[in-house]
Design a protein around this motif. Structure first.
Motif, PDB file in Angstrom:
ATOM      1  N   GLU A 180       0.832  -1.210   0.000  1.00  0.00           N
ATOM      2  CA  GLU A 180       0.000   0.000   0.000  1.00  0.00           C
ATOM      3  C   GLU A 180       0.862   1.254   0.000  1.00  0.00           C
ATOM      4  O   GLU A 180       0.571   2.218  -0.717  1.00  0.00           O
ATOM      5  CB  GLU A 180      -0.932  -0.007   1.205  1.00  0.00           C
ATOM      6  CG  GLU A 180      -1.987   1.097   1.131  1.00  0.00           C
ATOM      7  CD  GLU A 180      -3.094   0.906   2.144  1.00  0.00           C
ATOM      8  OE1 GLU A 180      -3.493   1.913   2.757  1.00  0.00           O
ATOM      9  OE2 GLU A 180      -3.556  -0.240   2.318  1.00  0.00           O
ATOM     10  N   ARG A 213      -5.951  -8.422   2.611  1.00  0.00           N
ATOM     11  CA  ARG A 213      -6.265  -7.646   3.815  1.00  0.00           C
ATOM     12  C   ARG A 213      -7.557  -6.855   3.639  1.00  0.00           C
ATOM     13  O   ARG A 213      -8.438  -6.875   4.499  1.00  0.00           O
ATOM     14  CB  ARG A 213      -5.099  -6.702   4.122  1.00  0.00           C
ATOM     15  CG  ARG A 213      -5.334  -5.821   5.341  1.00  0.00           C
ATOM     16  CD  ARG A 213      -4.320  -4.699   5.371  1.00  0.00           C
ATOM     17  NE  ARG A 213      -4.448  -3.874   6.563  1.00  0.00           N
ATOM     18  CZ  ARG A 213      -3.861  -2.694   6.704  1.00  0.00           C
ATOM     19  NH1 ARG A 213      -3.117  -2.194   5.721  1.00  0.00           N
ATOM     20  NH2 ARG A 213      -4.027  -1.998   7.809  1.00  0.00           N
ATOM     21  N   THR A 214      -7.669  -6.156   2.507  1.00  0.00           N
ATOM     22  CA  THR A 214      -8.865  -5.345   2.254  1.00  0.00           C
ATOM     23  C   THR A 214     -10.106  -6.213   2.136  1.00  0.00           C
ATOM     24  O   THR A 214     -11.163  -5.889   2.684  1.00  0.00           O
ATOM     25  CB  THR A 214      -8.681  -4.526   0.960  1.00  0.00           C
ATOM     26  OG1 THR A 214      -7.513  -3.697   1.091  1.00  0.00           O
ATOM     27  CG2 THR A 214      -9.894  -3.642   0.689  1.00  0.00           C
ATOM     28  N   ILE A 274     -11.192  -7.359   5.621  1.00  0.00           N
ATOM     29  CA  ILE A 274     -11.844  -6.274   6.374  1.00  0.00           C
ATOM     30  C   ILE A 274     -13.288  -6.130   5.925  1.00  0.00           C
ATOM     31  O   ILE A 274     -14.208  -5.983   6.741  1.00  0.00           O
ATOM     32  CB  ILE A 274     -11.069  -4.943   6.177  1.00  0.00           C
ATOM     33  CG1 ILE A 274      -9.703  -5.013   6.874  1.00  0.00           C
ATOM     34  CG2 ILE A 274     -11.878  -3.769   6.730  1.00  0.00           C
ATOM     35  CD1 ILE A 274      -8.799  -3.838   6.556  1.00  0.00           C
ATOM     36  N   GLU A 275     -13.507  -6.172   4.608  1.00  0.00           N
ATOM     37  CA  GLU A 275     -14.867  -6.031   4.082  1.00  0.00           C
ATOM     38  C   GLU A 275     -15.708  -7.277   4.365  1.00  0.00           C
ATOM     39  O   GLU A 275     -16.921  -7.171   4.579  1.00  0.00           O
ATOM     40  CB  GLU A 275     -14.825  -5.746   2.579  1.00  0.00           C
ATOM     41  CG  GLU A 275     -14.240  -4.380   2.247  1.00  0.00           C
ATOM     42  CD  GLU A 275     -14.429  -4.015   0.786  1.00  0.00           C
ATOM     43  OE1 GLU A 275     -14.904  -4.870   0.015  1.00  0.00           O
ATOM     44  OE2 GLU A 275     -14.103  -2.871   0.428  1.00  0.00           O
ATOM     45  N   SER A 281     -17.556  -0.295  -2.134  1.00  0.00           N
ATOM     46  CA  SER A 281     -16.623  -1.243  -1.546  1.00  0.00           C
ATOM     47  C   SER A 281     -16.280  -2.309  -2.586  1.00  0.00           C
ATOM     48  O   SER A 281     -17.042  -2.553  -3.525  1.00  0.00           O
ATOM     49  CB  SER A 281     -17.252  -1.901  -0.315  1.00  0.00           C
ATOM     50  OG  SER A 281     -18.399  -2.654  -0.682  1.00  0.00           O
ATOM     51  N   TYR A 296      -8.346   1.426  -1.510  1.00  0.00           N
ATOM     52  CA  TYR A 296      -9.694   0.925  -1.206  1.00  0.00           C
ATOM     53  C   TYR A 296      -9.871   0.721   0.300  1.00  0.00           C
ATOM     54  O   TYR A 296     -10.955   0.930   0.838  1.00  0.00           O
ATOM     55  CB  TYR A 296      -9.950  -0.388  -1.957  1.00  0.00           C
ATOM     56  CG  TYR A 296     -10.082  -0.195  -3.456  1.00  0.00           C
ATOM     57  CD1 TYR A 296     -10.843   0.840  -3.974  1.00  0.00           C
ATOM     58  CD2 TYR A 296      -9.432  -1.048  -4.346  1.00  0.00           C
ATOM     59  CE1 TYR A 296     -10.966   1.014  -5.342  1.00  0.00           C
ATOM     60  CE2 TYR A 296      -9.549  -0.873  -5.722  1.00  0.00           C
ATOM     61  CZ  TYR A 296     -10.312   0.170  -6.210  1.00  0.00           C
ATOM     62  OH  TYR A 296     -10.435   0.354  -7.569  1.00  0.00           O
ATOM     63  N   ARG A 297      -8.800   0.324   0.993  1.00  0.00           N
ATOM     64  CA  ARG A 297      -8.879   0.173   2.447  1.00  0.00           C
ATOM     65  C   ARG A 297      -9.142   1.527   3.115  1.00  0.00           C
ATOM     66  O   ARG A 297      -9.999   1.641   4.012  1.00  0.00           O
ATOM     67  CB  ARG A 297      -7.566  -0.414   2.990  1.00  0.00           C
ATOM     68  CG  ARG A 297      -7.533  -0.571   4.515  1.00  0.00           C
ATOM     69  CD  ARG A 297      -6.117  -0.895   4.989  1.00  0.00           C
ATOM     70  NE  ARG A 297      -5.202   0.204   4.718  1.00  0.00           N
ATOM     71  CZ  ARG A 297      -4.985   1.225   5.559  1.00  0.00           C
ATOM     72  NH1 ARG A 297      -5.610   1.287   6.708  1.00  0.00           N
ATOM     73  NH2 ARG A 297      -4.126   2.180   5.238  1.00  0.00           N
ATOM     74  N   GLU A 298      -8.442   2.566   2.671  1.00  0.00           N
ATOM     75  CA  GLU A 298      -8.628   3.891   3.263  1.00  0.00           C
ATOM     76  C   GLU A 298     -10.041   4.416   3.002  1.00  0.00           C
ATOM     77  O   GLU A 298     -10.654   5.041   3.882  1.00  0.00           O
ATOM     78  CB  GLU A 298      -7.589   4.861   2.686  1.00  0.00           C
ATOM     79  CG  GLU A 298      -6.176   4.588   3.153  1.00  0.00           C
ATOM     80  CD  GLU A 298      -5.149   5.449   2.449  1.00  0.00           C
ATOM     81  OE1 GLU A 298      -4.221   5.927   3.116  1.00  0.00           O
ATOM     82  OE2 GLU A 298      -5.273   5.645   1.226  1.00  0.00           O
ATOM     83  N   ASP A 323     -12.722   2.554   2.597  1.00  0.00           N
ATOM     84  CA  ASP A 323     -13.604   1.800   3.499  1.00  0.00           C
ATOM     85  C   ASP A 323     -13.622   2.443   4.883  1.00  0.00           C
ATOM     86  O   ASP A 323     -14.683   2.622   5.499  1.00  0.00           O
ATOM     87  CB  ASP A 323     -13.128   0.349   3.619  1.00  0.00           C
ATOM     88  CG  ASP A 323     -13.425  -0.476   2.377  1.00  0.00           C
ATOM     89  OD1 ASP A 323     -14.322  -0.082   1.609  1.00  0.00           O
ATOM     90  OD2 ASP A 323     -12.760  -1.515   2.175  1.00  0.00           O
ATOM     91  N   ASN A 335      -7.296  -0.911  10.638  1.00  0.00           N
ATOM     92  CA  ASN A 335      -8.095  -1.972  10.012  1.00  0.00           C
ATOM     93  C   ASN A 335      -9.591  -1.798  10.243  1.00  0.00           C
ATOM     94  O   ASN A 335     -10.365  -2.695   9.908  1.00  0.00           O
ATOM     95  CB  ASN A 335      -7.688  -3.350  10.558  1.00  0.00           C
ATOM     96  CG  ASN A 335      -6.316  -3.776  10.079  1.00  0.00           C
ATOM     97  OD1 ASN A 335      -5.943  -3.521   8.945  1.00  0.00           O
ATOM     98  ND2 ASN A 335      -5.559  -4.411  10.957  1.00  0.00           N
TER      99      ASN A 335
END
Length: 529
Positions: free
Chosen positions: A36, A284-285, A288-289, A434, A502-504, A506, A528
């Motif tokens: 990332e 990881r992403t 989380i989703e 998402s 995409y993680r940020e 979310d 996370n």
């Protein structure tokens, strides 16, 4: 029945098999952090050199939109074709014919009705078989449905043909921006999605060239040959899409880790050696989703923070109809109503679509350097001003000068749309949802587009058609007003998505960050939530 339930349980287990320990694995998380951070540090040119094949496959998938664009602009040009007017129109003056407003609207609306069905099919089908196979099915269906329009010998049958062609359009438009944004690195996401608007302009330019070439004919081939040209696109695209890699994000969501890694390797250059880290970042992403909802369902789009994301996606798609795009879609007919001769109207439309392609190309580096919100707000504000100016120009005493002024304003509005609102809308659409709900979200957003566009087509046809309200350039008041409303909504509710993983995104949506604070909010690489 018991066997079917067993298969469904197996699929569900497969989807989540690789996700249950990712957030607890320090080595995997370390790789995810590295990937990332590397994406945040990567420049535009470096990303293009590192991921050349990702850029190619993203553009290829977006190029499927050329078929919807080609046919939509073709429908918009039929009412301006002399041969088509004489075949299917009514006489409005000595030697002058026009297509009745209801049929003009029906021809233009029917394809959108078919696409409305297609976008709702796209999400569930894509979640099941992937972007690649869904697009292949759409291309096969496209080849078959063109036959109906080509051999149609009446307006009702033409309407049916357009409706059938619309179904694969819906599959293409729902999947293209989602696939493009998933296979390229962060810095290229906006540019990759923006190529969809470029494909739209290519289709418009090809139609303008084809209809101008055949506008002098006074037989059925004036419109049948351009219809037949649609067969040029699906067959080579079918071969290339079949060879394309599946989105690694989709593969990870289905639990197919090894295939996802192979896909990542195919998307990068031979020098790219950080594939495992990229895979870890995606895992990881996805995990989380996954904690937020598991197997994606259509109803998830309207729950919790995903409702906000769905509304933004729907707004961005719907707003494409309200800032001058409907004038661009019927440009040849608009130029005629503005006082241009039929031949000059076709020439001007060819110039107009060529300028649109130039604007699309110019927008690619712009989308990568300026914020999405900034481009959308300034583009909308400028077009709203030009639309009101168009209305004023059409309200004064009409001369040759005012006719040319209206035509020039129509070209300017189309040019600005093609360089700002059009491409940046697709960038925002592809980034807002998402990852888990992306296939469903882009389909729902495009459905909102058609819900707004279908009545707007009827309104636009009545505004321009001499058998309707015959307002010509005065329609600028209407579209200027709707563009202003779009600007106000975007100012208060459209967040800045540039430079966010995409993680940020979310996390920002989960924290319910205000739209105007997205750019300033700091997200730690280890968060996370």
């Amino acid at each position: 029945m018991a066997s079917q339930e067993k298969d469904m349980k197996h699929d569900h287990t497969e989807i989540h098999a690789i996700h249950h320990e990712v957030l607890g694995d320090k080595e995997t998380l370390s790789h995810a952090y590295e990937a990332e951070n590397r994406e945040h540090e990567m420049g535009l040119w470096e990303a293009f050199k590192t991921y050349p094949w990702a850029c190619f496959w993203a553009f290829l998938m977006c190029f499927t939109i050329v078929m919807e664009s080609f046919d939509m602009f073709l429908c918009g040009s039929w009412p301006a074709l002399g041969a088509f007017q004489r075949k299917y129109g009514i006489m409005i003056a000595e030697g002058k014919f026009a297509i009745p407003t209801k049929w003009q609207s029906a021809l233009f609306q029917s394809g959108q009705c078919g696409a409305f069905v297609g976008v709702f099919l796209a999400g569930p089908i894509t979640n099941r078989i992937g972007y690649r196979l869904t697009t292949v099915c759409g291309l096969v269906l496209m080849i078959l449905t063109i036959f109906v329009s080509f051999f149609a010998n009446s307006l009702p049958l033409l309407v049916v043909g357009q409706a059938l062609e619309g179904v694969p359009w819906g599959l293409f438009i729902a999947n293209s921006p989602a696939y493009a944004s998933e296979i390229v690195p962060l810095v290229l996401r906006s540019s990759a999605a923006a190529t969809l608007q470029m494909s739209w302009s290519i289709g418009a330019m090809l139609v303008a060239a084809a209809t101008y070439s055949y506008s002098h004919r006074m037989d059925q081939w004036a419109w049948r040959v351009p219809i037949a040209l649609q067969w040029v696109f699906p067959i080579p695209l079918l071969v290339l899409v079949w060879l394309s890699p599946e989105s690694p994000w989709w593969l990870i969501r289905r639990g197919r880790k090894e295939e996802a890694l192979r896909s990542i390797k195919r998307l990068g250059s031979k020098r790219q050696g950080n594939n495992e880290e990229t895979l870890a970042m995606m895992e990881r992403t996805v995990e989380i989703e996954a904690h937020a909802g598991g197997e994606p369902k259509l109803t998830d789009l309207f729950k919790g923070t995903d409702l906000r994301r769905t509304l933004i996606t729907c707004f961005m798609y719907a707003s494409q109809n309200f800032a001058g795009n409907l004038i661009a879609n019927q440009a040849t007919f608009f130029f005629e109503q503005a006082g241009m001769s039929s031949e000059f109207a076709f020439k001007l439309n060819l110039i107009n679509t060529s300028l649109g392609l130039v604007a699309n190309i110019a927008s690619l580096p712009l989308a990568g350097s300026l914020g999405r919100r900034t481009i959308y707000l300034w583009g909308t504000a400028f077009n709203a001003t030009m639309l009101f100016t168009l209305g004023v120009c059409a309200s004064v005493k009409q001369t040759q000068s005012t006719n040319y002024a209206q035509a020039c304003l129509g070209v300017i509005i189309s040019f600005v749309y093609a360089g700002t609102l059009g491409p940046i809308s697709y960038s925002i659409i592809s980034e807002t949802s998402s990852v888990r709900l992306r296939a469903l979200s882009t389909g729902m957003g495009r459905a909102a587009y058609y819900v707004c566009e279908i009545p707007m087509i009827y309104l636009a046809s009545n505004l321009l058609n001499p058998t309707g309200w015959n307002l010509a350039g005065k329609c600028g008041y209407v579209w200027g007003g709707t563009a202003t409303i779009c600007w106000l909504v975007a100012y208060f509710y459209l967040p800045e998505l540039k430079d966010r993983s995409y993680r940020e995104l979310d996390i920002l949506f989960n924290r319910k960050a205000p739209a105007r604070q997205f750019k300033k909010t700091v997200i730690d690489v280890k968060d996370n939530d």
